[in-house]
Write a protein that holds these residues in place. Structure first.
Motif, PDB file in Angstrom:
ATOM      1  N   LYS A 165      10.011  -0.920   7.272  1.00  0.00           N
ATOM      2  CA  LYS A 165       9.426  -1.918   6.378  1.00  0.00           C
ATOM      3  C   LYS A 165       9.146  -1.346   4.992  1.00  0.00           C
ATOM      4  O   LYS A 165       9.251  -2.047   3.991  1.00  0.00           O
ATOM      5  CB  LYS A 165       8.140  -2.493   6.973  1.00  0.00           C
ATOM      6  CG  LYS A 165       8.391  -3.479   8.064  1.00  0.00           C
ATOM      7  CD  LYS A 165       7.113  -4.180   8.470  1.00  0.00           C
ATOM      8  CE  LYS A 165       7.416  -5.230   9.503  1.00  0.00           C
ATOM      9  NZ  LYS A 165       6.263  -6.038   9.841  1.00  0.00           N
ATOM     10  N   ASP A 166       8.770  -0.071   4.918  1.00  0.00           N
ATOM     11  CA  ASP A 166       8.519   0.572   3.627  1.00  0.00           C
ATOM     12  C   ASP A 166       9.808   0.693   2.813  1.00  0.00           C
ATOM     13  O   ASP A 166       9.812   0.477   1.603  1.00  0.00           O
ATOM     14  CB  ASP A 166       7.895   1.954   3.819  1.00  0.00           C
ATOM     15  CG  ASP A 166       6.540   1.893   4.520  1.00  0.00           C
ATOM     16  OD1 ASP A 166       5.884   0.830   4.439  1.00  0.00           O
ATOM     17  OD2 ASP A 166       6.147   2.894   5.144  1.00  0.00           O
ATOM     18  N   LYS A 167      10.909   1.040   3.492  1.00  0.00           N
ATOM     19  CA  LYS A 167      12.204   1.131   2.808  1.00  0.00           C
ATOM     20  C   LYS A 167      12.628  -0.238   2.285  1.00  0.00           C
ATOM     21  O   LYS A 167      13.132  -0.361   1.170  1.00  0.00           O
ATOM     22  CB  LYS A 167      13.279   1.667   3.755  1.00  0.00           C
ATOM     23  CG  LYS A 167      13.122   3.120   4.111  1.00  0.00           C
ATOM     24  CD  LYS A 167      14.221   3.544   5.069  1.00  0.00           C
ATOM     25  CE  LYS A 167      14.020   4.964   5.543  1.00  0.00           C
ATOM     26  NZ  LYS A 167      15.051   5.370   6.512  1.00  0.00           N
ATOM     27  N   ALA A 168      12.420  -1.264   3.093  1.00  0.00           N
ATOM     28  CA  ALA A 168      12.773  -2.622   2.688  1.00  0.00           C
ATOM     29  C   ALA A 168      11.924  -3.067   1.494  1.00  0.00           C
ATOM     30  O   ALA A 168      12.437  -3.657   0.535  1.00  0.00           O
ATOM     31  CB  ALA A 168      12.596  -3.587   3.854  1.00  0.00           C
ATOM     32  N   MET A 169      10.627  -2.764   1.527  1.00  0.00           N
ATOM     33  CA  MET A 169       9.737  -3.141   0.430  1.00  0.00           C
ATOM     34  C   MET A 169      10.108  -2.406  -0.847  1.00  0.00           C
ATOM     35  O   MET A 169      10.072  -2.982  -1.944  1.00  0.00           O
ATOM     36  CB  MET A 169       8.281  -2.850   0.813  1.00  0.00           C
ATOM     37  CG  MET A 169       7.279  -3.314  -0.226  1.00  0.00           C
ATOM     38  SD  MET A 169       7.358  -5.062  -0.635  1.00  0.00           S
ATOM     39  CE  MET A 169       6.724  -5.792   0.833  1.00  0.00           C
ATOM     40  N   LEU A 170      10.496  -1.132  -0.727  1.00  0.00           N
ATOM     41  CA  LEU A 170      10.918  -0.346  -1.888  1.00  0.00           C
ATOM     42  C   LEU A 170      12.129  -0.994  -2.556  1.00  0.00           C
ATOM     43  O   LEU A 170      12.173  -1.152  -3.781  1.00  0.00           O
ATOM     44  CB  LEU A 170      11.247   1.087  -1.453  1.00  0.00           C
ATOM     45  CG  LEU A 170      11.484   2.076  -2.576  1.00  0.00           C
ATOM     46  CD1 LEU A 170      10.151   2.582  -3.091  1.00  0.00           C
ATOM     47  CD2 LEU A 170      12.326   3.227  -2.088  1.00  0.00           C
ATOM     48  N   ARG A 193       0.814  -1.215   0.000  1.00  0.00           N
ATOM     49  CA  ARG A 193       0.000   0.000   0.000  1.00  0.00           C
ATOM     50  C   ARG A 193       0.847   1.264   0.000  1.00  0.00           C
ATOM     51  O   ARG A 193       0.458   2.276  -0.550  1.00  0.00           O
ATOM     52  CB  ARG A 193      -0.891   0.020   1.248  1.00  0.00           C
ATOM     53  CG  ARG A 193      -2.097  -0.844   1.120  1.00  0.00           C
ATOM     54  CD  ARG A 193      -2.971  -0.622   2.303  1.00  0.00           C
ATOM     55  NE  ARG A 193      -2.951  -1.856   3.073  1.00  0.00           N
ATOM     56  CZ  ARG A 193      -3.405  -1.981   4.283  1.00  0.00           C
ATOM     57  NH1 ARG A 193      -3.890  -0.952   4.919  1.00  0.00           N
ATOM     58  NH2 ARG A 193      -3.366  -3.127   4.891  1.00  0.00           N
ATOM     59  N   ASN A 194       2.005   1.203   0.644  1.00  0.00           N
ATOM     60  CA  ASN A 194       2.786   2.407   0.860  1.00  0.00           C
ATOM     61  C   ASN A 194       3.776   2.727  -0.259  1.00  0.00           C
ATOM     62  O   ASN A 194       4.380   3.790  -0.257  1.00  0.00           O
ATOM     63  CB  ASN A 194       3.538   2.299   2.192  1.00  0.00           C
ATOM     64  CG  ASN A 194       2.588   2.119   3.354  1.00  0.00           C
ATOM     65  OD1 ASN A 194       1.441   2.563   3.299  1.00  0.00           O
ATOM     66  ND2 ASN A 194       3.040   1.456   4.392  1.00  0.00           N
ATOM     67  N   VAL A 195       3.984   1.803  -1.205  1.00  0.00           N
ATOM     68  CA  VAL A 195       4.923   2.039  -2.300  1.00  0.00           C
ATOM     69  C   VAL A 195       4.123   2.243  -3.585  1.00  0.00           C
ATOM     70  O   VAL A 195       3.322   1.393  -3.967  1.00  0.00           O
ATOM     71  CB  VAL A 195       5.898   0.856  -2.469  1.00  0.00           C
ATOM     72  CG1 VAL A 195       6.819   1.087  -3.654  1.00  0.00           C
ATOM     73  CG2 VAL A 195       6.714   0.654  -1.204  1.00  0.00           C
ATOM     74  N   SER A 196       4.335   3.394  -4.228  1.00  0.00           N
ATOM     75  CA  SER A 196       3.654   3.651  -5.496  1.00  0.00           C
ATOM     76  C   SER A 196       4.629   3.418  -6.651  1.00  0.00           C
ATOM     77  O   SER A 196       5.808   3.763  -6.568  1.00  0.00           O
ATOM     78  CB  SER A 196       3.111   5.082  -5.538  1.00  0.00           C
ATOM     79  OG  SER A 196       4.183   5.998  -5.536  1.00  0.00           O
ATOM     80  N   ILE A 197       4.112   2.808  -7.721  1.00  0.00           N
ATOM     81  CA  ILE A 197       4.916   2.503  -8.905  1.00  0.00           C
ATOM     82  C   ILE A 197       4.310   3.258 -10.073  1.00  0.00           C
ATOM     83  O   ILE A 197       3.112   3.156 -10.332  1.00  0.00           O
ATOM     84  CB  ILE A 197       4.900   0.990  -9.212  1.00  0.00           C
ATOM     85  CG1 ILE A 197       5.322   0.183  -7.985  1.00  0.00           C
ATOM     86  CG2 ILE A 197       5.798   0.671 -10.397  1.00  0.00           C
ATOM     87  CD1 ILE A 197       5.103  -1.310  -8.126  1.00  0.00           C
ATOM     88  N   ARG A 198       5.137   4.030 -10.800  1.00  0.00           N
ATOM     89  CA  ARG A 198       4.644   4.736 -11.978  1.00  0.00           C
ATOM     90  C   ARG A 198       5.782   4.906 -12.977  1.00  0.00           C
ATOM     91  O   ARG A 198       6.938   4.618 -12.679  1.00  0.00           O
ATOM     92  CB  ARG A 198       4.028   6.072 -11.596  1.00  0.00           C
ATOM     93  CG  ARG A 198       4.974   7.097 -11.059  1.00  0.00           C
ATOM     94  CD  ARG A 198       4.239   8.434 -10.794  1.00  0.00           C
ATOM     95  NE  ARG A 198       5.163   9.518 -10.675  1.00  0.00           N
ATOM     96  CZ  ARG A 198       5.905   9.794  -9.628  1.00  0.00           C
ATOM     97  NH1 ARG A 198       5.833   9.016  -8.568  1.00  0.00           N
ATOM     98  NH2 ARG A 198       6.723  10.818  -9.614  1.00  0.00           N
TER      99      ARG A 198
END
Length: 177
Positions: free
Chosen positions: A62-67, A41-46
């Motif tokens: 966790k957001d940095k790791a997911m990115l 949910r927190n990482v946007s891809i465009r």
């Protein structure tokens, strides 16, 4: 007044490769097409002029790791469709000569340590296995399929209950390209 903290990563898209982003990321290149869904949910891809942009606002650990994970997966998809992945393995035997045969979706290992029944390893996805003498070459466009096929071969020849320093027979990874 609070400043918006944004973590941004960019992946360059080479010529001949097309990236489409909707509910899943589709990468089309000279060697085929790969699709993958990313649930975050927190990482946007465009897309922005020749780049795939990944962003997250007010990132937690966790957001940095997911990115980073999503960036690696997309980079591997692009690399696989332009150059492909090749893993080379070596067949090692001391006394009993092994026979390794690659079929459609399985690799059969016969006469491993003089055993009567053959051992098998699954070929995952679109990976291709070629046996050339005492060398096994695994190629494909999906890094995960190639890596899992290699791991299946290594695990199929794992020796249990004996000293691994003495019984060194098996199929082992030699090189990744």
């Amino acid at each position: 007044m609070a400043l918006a903290v944004v973590l941004r990563e960019e992946i360059p898209v080479p010529e001949g490769v097309e990236v489409t982003i909707d509910k899943e990321v589709t990468v089309t290149g000279p060697k085929g097409e790969l699709k993958r869904k990313f649930k975050s949910r927190n990482v946007s891809i465009r897309q922005e002029d020749g780049l795939v942009v990944l962003e997250t606002r007010f990132p937690k650990k966790k957001d940095k790791a997911m990115l980073g994970t999503i960036k690696s997966h997309i980079s591997n998809m692009i690399h696989g469709l332009t150059e492909g992945f090749t893993y080379k393995m070596k067949i090692v035997h001391a006394h009993f000569p092994m026979t390794v045969k690659a079929a459609k979706d399985k690799v059969t290992i016969e006469n491993f340590l003089g055993e009567r029944y053959p051992r098998t390893a699954n070929i995952i996805g679109t990976a291709q296995v070629k046996v050339q003498g005492d060398e096994v070459v695994i190629t494909g466009v999906n890094k995960e399929d190639v890596g899992q096929t290699m791991a299946n071969l290594e695990q199929a020849t794992k020796i249990k209950g004996k000293d691994p320093r003495v019984f060194q027979d098996g199929i082992y990874l030699v090189a990744k390209e």
